[in-house]
Design a protein around this motif. Structure first.
Motif, PDB file in Angstrom:
ATOM      1  N   GLY A  13       0.840  -1.296   0.392  1.00 42.27           N
ATOM      2  CA  GLY A  13      -0.113   0.264   0.132  1.00 42.27           C
ATOM      3  C   GLY A  13       0.750   1.213  -0.377  1.00 42.27           C
ATOM      4  O   GLY A  13       1.816   1.666  -0.677  1.00 42.27           O
ATOM      5  N   ASP A  14       0.422   2.215   0.408  1.00 44.85           N
ATOM      6  CA  ASP A  14       0.761   3.690   0.887  1.00 44.85           C
ATOM      7  C   ASP A  14       0.921   4.490   1.495  1.00 44.85           C
ATOM      8  O   ASP A  14       1.844   5.868   1.398  1.00 44.85           O
ATOM      9  N   ARG A  15       0.988   3.265   2.482  1.00 43.88           N
ATOM     10  CA  ARG A  15       0.989   3.981   3.625  1.00 43.88           C
ATOM     11  C   ARG A  15       2.480   3.511   4.320  1.00 43.88           C
ATOM     12  O   ARG A  15       3.200   2.635   3.852  1.00 43.88           O
ATOM     13  N   GLN A 249       8.512   1.113  -0.213  1.00 42.33           N
ATOM     14  CA  GLN A 249       7.528  -0.238   0.053  1.00 42.33           C
ATOM     15  C   GLN A 249       8.617  -1.339  -0.222  1.00 42.33           C
ATOM     16  O   GLN A 249       8.393  -2.457   0.086  1.00 42.33           O
TER      17      GLN A 249
END
Length: 362
Positions: A13-15, A249
């Motif tokens: 994801g992007d977090r 990531q």
């Protein structure tokens, strides 16, 4: 018929994790120059002005896109190399040499930073919330004591998601096969934003015999270990730093360092040599893991056996740093304790004496 287990892995994801992330020794950023940072999927810039406080800003100037890491520090401002717009520590443009008025939109993101234990930290939060007193980095008195050597720190880049590193906090079974130091006792305690590990080992190929390692993650990325071992027949007391900052990531910067309690009768140089030798041993230990990380696949639902311990419980604890504050579970502050004693895992209602952490007394 039992079908083969299908490996599942949801993209990261992007977090990035909410919490303090260590950027190494604070003094490295206090040389009067800007320092580019490639972290959290962004380009940032760190600098210290005349006031000595290290600040971090987004790196790209919103005027014409120049990278401020190529600029210069003047006073308490960072000056763009392209048109010399001046940027303050709060991310607001304070001066344009060829204009009498600064546009109200002339501001960039300023990141929360702090210094503790002679280290620099940056705060990350997907929701933009500020750090709270509860998440403050605890002081290590040894960092300010003449009885201990200064930090000896090294940095390497790891090409995988940082969850692989954090999994080690609960992975008691890998210490024997990978590091040659099987656990004779092991305990995990998860409470709030802290994840503890107590490890006892009768021998270690790299870090000495009669090893006791009392360690904890304070948040998602800052890991400290208080270690005692016997090396060449002599007791060795050390504090190990193990911290990471995601680049993206699929990669992260790993910084690890060592302080040792000075041996009476040895010079400062001799004690520093021991500390640097210990860093080299830690380097070898980390690379035993790195070789595996670089060749493994991400797996969200591992098939576990009864000897594997609280891998899923660790990941439940770690998930809090990627969860909206309003959606955090209500039982985060409740201690969850898992002990490996005589080869058997037990879930306990309180922390046993063998696992009482002494990290706060260093």
């Amino acid at each position: 018929m039992v079908l083969p287990h299908a490996i599942e892995a949801v993209p990261a994801g992007d977090r990035y994790a909410r919490g303090w992330h260590c950027l190494g020794l604070a003094t490295e950023y206090k040389d009067g120059k800007p320092h580019g940072l490639n972290i959290f999927g962004k380009q940032l810039v760190a600098f210290a002005g005349d006031d000595g406080h290290v600040q971090v800003l987004d790196a790209f100037c919103p005027h014409m896109g120049a990278n401020l890491a190529s600029g210069e520090v003047r006073g308490n401002s960072l000056v763009c190399p392209f048109h010399q717009w001046n940027w303050g520590a709060n991310g607001v443009c304070t001066h344009i040499p060829y204009a009498t008025r600064v546009p109200p939109k002339a501001r960039i993101q300023s990141w929360h930073t702090c210094e503790q234990n002679r280290l620099l930290f940056i705060w990350s939060d997907y929701e933009g919330a500020a750090p709270t007193p509860e998440t403050a980095i605890p002081r290590i008195n040894a960092c300010f004591s003449d009885e201990w050597t200064p930090w000896a720190v090294r940095k390497i880049t790891i090409q995988t998601n940082c969850r692989e590193l954090v999994d080690n906090l609960a992975d008691a079974a890998h210490f024997g096969p990978v590091h040659g130091s099987p656990a004779s006792y092991f305990c995990n305690t998860f409470v709030g934003h802290i994840g503890y590990q107590m490890f006892h080992g009768s021998q270690s190929e790299l870090l000495g015999n009669t090893l006791v390692a009392d360690s904890a993650y304070f948040g998602p990325a800052y890991h400290i270990t208080r270690m005692t071992a016997e090396v060449d027949g002599l007791p060795l007391h050390s504090v190990l730093l193990n911290c990471h900052v995601p680049i993206n990531q699929d990669s992260f910067e790993l910084r690890y360092g060592v302080m040792i309690k000075k041996t009476p009768g040895l010079s400062d140089d001799q004690n520093r040599e021991i500390a640097h030798a210990y860093v080299e041993q830690a380097h070898q230990s980390f690379f035993q893991d790195v070789e595996i990380w670089h060749n493994k696949t991400r797996i969200d639902h591992p098939v576990l056996c009864e000897g594997d311990g609280p891998i899923y419980q660790l990941r439940d604890w770690y998930r809090q740093f990627y969860t909206d504050l309003a959606r955090l579970p209500n039982d985060l502050r409740k201690e969850k304790v898992f002990e490996l004693r005589e080869g058997v895992w037990r879930t306990l209602s309180e922390v046993p004496p063998d696992a009482i952490s002494q990290l706060h007394t260093i």
